[in-house]
Design a protein around this motif. Structure first.
Motif, PDB file in Angstrom:
ATOM      1  N   ARG A   2       3.858  10.863   2.277  1.00 20.67           N
ATOM      2  CA  ARG A   2       3.815  11.266   0.861  1.00 20.67           C
ATOM      3  C   ARG A   2       4.145  12.747   0.721  1.00 20.67           C
ATOM      4  O   ARG A   2       4.835  13.159  -0.216  1.00 20.67           O
ATOM      5  CB  ARG A   2       2.439  10.961   0.255  1.00 20.67           C
ATOM      6  N   GLU A  50       0.844  -1.186   0.000  1.00 23.32           N
ATOM      7  CA  GLU A  50       0.000   0.000   0.000  1.00 23.32           C
ATOM      8  C   GLU A  50       0.883   1.239   0.000  1.00 23.32           C
ATOM      9  O   GLU A  50       2.068   1.183   0.291  1.00 23.32           O
ATOM     10  CB  GLU A  50      -0.919  -0.012   1.212  1.00 23.32           C
ATOM     11  N   GLU A  51       0.296   2.360  -0.341  1.00 23.13           N
ATOM     12  CA  GLU A  51       1.035   3.618  -0.362  1.00 23.13           C
ATOM     13  C   GLU A  51       1.360   4.050   1.070  1.00 23.13           C
ATOM     14  O   GLU A  51       0.642   3.709   2.002  1.00 23.13           O
ATOM     15  CB  GLU A  51       0.186   4.712  -1.010  1.00 23.13           C
ATOM     16  N   GLU A  66      -0.394   9.753   4.233  1.00 22.77           N
ATOM     17  CA  GLU A  66      -0.397  11.101   3.651  1.00 22.77           C
ATOM     18  C   GLU A  66       0.802  11.934   4.091  1.00 22.77           C
ATOM     19  O   GLU A  66       1.458  12.576   3.271  1.00 22.77           O
ATOM     20  CB  GLU A  66      -1.702  11.819   4.017  1.00 22.77           C
ATOM     21  N   PHE A 105       6.601   3.728  -3.792  1.00 24.77           N
ATOM     22  CA  PHE A 105       5.830   4.914  -4.160  1.00 24.77           C
ATOM     23  C   PHE A 105       6.659   5.911  -4.966  1.00 24.77           C
ATOM     24  O   PHE A 105       6.179   6.497  -5.931  1.00 24.77           O
ATOM     25  CB  PHE A 105       5.288   5.581  -2.882  1.00 24.77           C
ATOM     26  N   ASP A 106       7.907   6.127  -4.560  1.00 28.30           N
ATOM     27  CA  ASP A 106       8.759   7.139  -5.208  1.00 28.30           C
ATOM     28  C   ASP A 106      10.213   6.653  -5.228  1.00 28.30           C
ATOM     29  O   ASP A 106      11.060   7.165  -4.490  1.00 28.30           O
ATOM     30  CB  ASP A 106       8.635   8.463  -4.464  1.00 28.30           C
ATOM     31  N   ARG A 132       7.311   0.791   1.433  1.00 27.70           N
ATOM     32  CA  ARG A 132       6.193   1.497   0.791  1.00 27.70           C
ATOM     33  C   ARG A 132       6.675   2.776   0.133  1.00 27.70           C
ATOM     34  O   ARG A 132       6.229   3.132  -0.959  1.00 27.70           O
ATOM     35  CB  ARG A 132       5.100   1.818   1.809  1.00 27.70           C
TER      36      ARG A 132
END
Length: 77
Positions: free
Chosen positions: A11, A4-5, A8, A58-59, A54
């Motif tokens: 991120r 999962e990401e 918040e 994600f990045d 994660r």
């Protein structure tokens, strides 16, 4: 395996790390204003984030760049 990401806040930390900052203090000011974190706490969270699979999923470009920087600084010590 589908990860999962990251949450918040994490991120948003990665998004801030992708940006360039114009001068001394600009990044710390953005950390306080945009994330509501003290710079020391920000860097603690960022360091932990670099070890989170994660975040890497994600990045990967940002995380791998920051990992290289972290490793080169550790090697200098």
């Amino acid at each position: 395996m589908d990860l999962e990401e990251p949450p918040e806040r994490e991120r948003r930390i990665l998004a801030l790390e992708r940006r360039g900052f114009s001068g001394p203090g600009a990044k710390e000011r953005a950390v306080r204003e945009e994330l509501g974190l003290a710079p020391v706490r920000y860097y603690q969270l960022l360091n932990a984030l670099l070890d989170d699979p994660r975040a890497l999923a994600f990045d990967p470009v940002t995380v791998n760049r920051l990992r290289r920087i972290r490793e080169s600084r550790r090697a200098e010590r």
